[in-house]
Design an enzyme around this catalytic site. Structure first.
Site, short mmCIF file in Angstrom:
data_model
loop_
_atom_site.label_atom_id
_atom_site.label_comp_id
_atom_site.label_asym_id
_atom_site.label_seq_id
_atom_site.Cartn_x
_atom_site.Cartn_y
_atom_site.Cartn_z
CB CYS A 1 -0.96 -0.01 1.19
SG CYS A 1 -2.04 -1.46 1.17
CG HIS B 1 -1.65 4.35 5.35
ND1 HIS B 1 -1.61 4.15 3.99
CD2 HIS B 1 -1.91 3.13 5.89
CE1 HIS B 1 -1.84 2.88 3.72
NE2 HIS B 1 -2.03 2.23 4.85
CD GLU C 1 -0.82 7.69 9.34
OE1 GLU C 1 -0.50 8.48 8.45
OE2 GLU C 1 -1.76 6.86 9.22
CE LYS D 1 -5.26 4.63 2.46
NZ LYS D 1 -4.40 5.79 2.74
CG HIS E 1 -6.38 1.03 1.65
ND1 HIS E 1 -5.50 1.73 0.85
CD2 HIS E 1 -5.62 0.28 2.50
CE1 HIS E 1 -4.27 1.42 1.20
NE2 HIS E 1 -4.32 0.54 2.19
CG PHE F 1 -0.16 -6.13 4.21
CD1 PHE F 1 -0.63 -5.28 5.18
CD2 PHE F 1 -1.01 -7.11 3.72
CE1 PHE F 1 -1.92 -5.39 5.67
CE2 PHE F 1 -2.31 -7.24 4.20
CZ PHE F 1 -2.76 -6.38 5.17
#
Length: 414
Positions: free
Chosen positions: A164, A304, A315, A336, A341, A402
């Site tokens: 991502c 994110h 985050e 998002k 996403h 990931f």
């Protein structure tokens, strides 16, 4: 001496709009793109909704030959890059084709092609009847290759893959190649077509996605106490990056400048972010250092924040470690909540949001957050529910993937 790099073209194919103007209008309006899946019957899946493209017919953009030989992730890339290239207005015929490159990203590549071909083989009579287009449609680098072929660009050409964080990685690489004077113009960004039974089913089985099937429009709810996972999206975002003096000389419209970019790794877990945000913190520090700025110089931070319990908080911890928990003027958003996403394409469409926030002096909202998680500190200014008018001179976009990949890009107003 390092060259300056600016953005001169934008293209977007998203669940909130099939071109930049529509996309931006709906983002500012705080619209949600989430709805029950139509690409396949999701009845037996834990999660049954996603942010799909709306009213999109690929034949309106590409001819039959290109459609036949490409997977949707490449088709999305071609549509978005076509818009960005047209928007940039550069006259390719007057350029050396080796001065123009493509660096494109996709986290999964041709997943739909893979599923269709393997299913046809396993459910058939055992005789292999794979299409001669199987491999060319499947491989992740085909989007960058097809953009190059379509336009005759003969410079740097390859694909980035960092889950991502993918399209931020692509943007960073394009930025660095132009800074090093190895290209004048690079088309960059990312595309993803992950709403297929296998891809969607895998994420669903991980329980990484929200299961708010009774109310999908409000399912992506970053920072909310009741958040239960991300909402998958599909589409593409494209940017034309250009060497500053080249852009000025031809009188190009400039959206903003790429001031800094960095990547780090969490080295922690296959799918979870570091709980203290150590990799994210260092990545932001490095990007800010390259931009010659501090965290408090940032006017808008597009997080994110995917609406997962661990991810959102880690985050925020990373941001707090830089601000030292002190009150500041940074405005924070998680778009998002509207787009879903888009995995490998997320960074590209969020870069577009940062650049248009600078242009229009408006910061889009984070929607669906009705009850803030008590763990969210009061010192952070999260723009909730409605867009706000706010001058943005410096914006930061965070992406994490990931495998522990962290990609951060800083954009500045000229």
């Amino acid at each position: 001496m390092l060259k300056r790099v600016v953005v001169t073209g934008l293209g977007a194919l998203t669940p909130l709009g099939n071109k930049v103007t529509d996309f931006w209008k709906n983002v500012v309006a705080g619209k949600s793109a989430a709805a029950r899946i139509t690409h396949f019957d999701p009845t037996w899946f834990r999660t049954q909704f996603a942010c799909e493209l709306k009213n999109f017919n690929v034949s309106d953009f590409l001819d039959r030959a290109d459609i036949k030989r490409t997977d949707p992730f490449t088709q999305y890339a071609l549509v978005a890059s076509d818009e960005a290239i047209k928007d940039s207005g550069f006259n390719f015929e007057k350029m050396d084709p080796f001065d123009v490159g493509v660096i494109w990203g996709s986290g999964q590549g041709g997943m739909e092609t893979f599923e269709e071909q393997v299913k046809e083989y396993t459910l058939g009579d055992g005789h292999p009847r794979f299409s001669p287009f199987f491999v060319p449609k499947l491989i992740t680098n085909m989007a960058s290759g097809m953009i190059s072929i379509r336009n005759g660009y003969m410079g740097i050409n390859y694909t980035t893959v960092s889950a991502c964080a993918t399209s931020n990685t692509a943007i960073m690489d394009a930025y660095n190649y132009i800074r090093l004077n190895k290209a004048k113009i690079i088309v960059t960004g990312g595309s993803e077509a992950p709403i297929t039974p296998a891809s969607f089913g895998g994420f669903s089985s991980m329980k990484a996605m929200s299961a708010r099937n009774h109310d999908p429009e409000t399912a992506s709810r970053p920072f909310d106490i009741d958040r239960d996972g991300f909402v998958m999206g599909e589409g593409a975002g494209a940017l034309v990056l250009e060497e500053y003096e080249h852009a000025v000389k031809r009188g190009a419209h400039i959206y903003g400048e790429v001031r800094g970019a960095a990547m780090t790794a969490d080295a922690y877990h296959m799918t979870a972010t570091h709980p203290e945000g150590l990799g994210a913190t260092k990545g932001m520090q490095l990007a800010l250092q390259e931009a010659g700025a501090s965290i408090t110089d940032i006017d808008y931070l597009n997080m994110h924040a995917t609406s997962t319990h661990v991810g959102d908080l880690s985050e925020l911890k990373a941001i707090l470690s830089l601000t030292k928990g002190e009150k500041n003027e940074i405005r924070i958003g998680a778009t998002k909540s509207m787009t879903g996403h888009l995995l490998g394409a997320a960074g590209a469409i969020e870069a577009i949001i940062c650049l248009l926030a600078m242009r229009d002096k408006v910061i889009p909202p984070t929607i669906n957050t009705t009850t803030l998680d008590p763990a969210v500190p009061d010192s952070l200014n999260i723009v909730l529910n409605e867009a706000i008018d706010y001058p943005v001179n410096l914006a930061m976009s965070n992406t994490f993937g990931f495998g522990g990949h962290n990609g951060i890009v800083v954009f500045g107003k000229l």
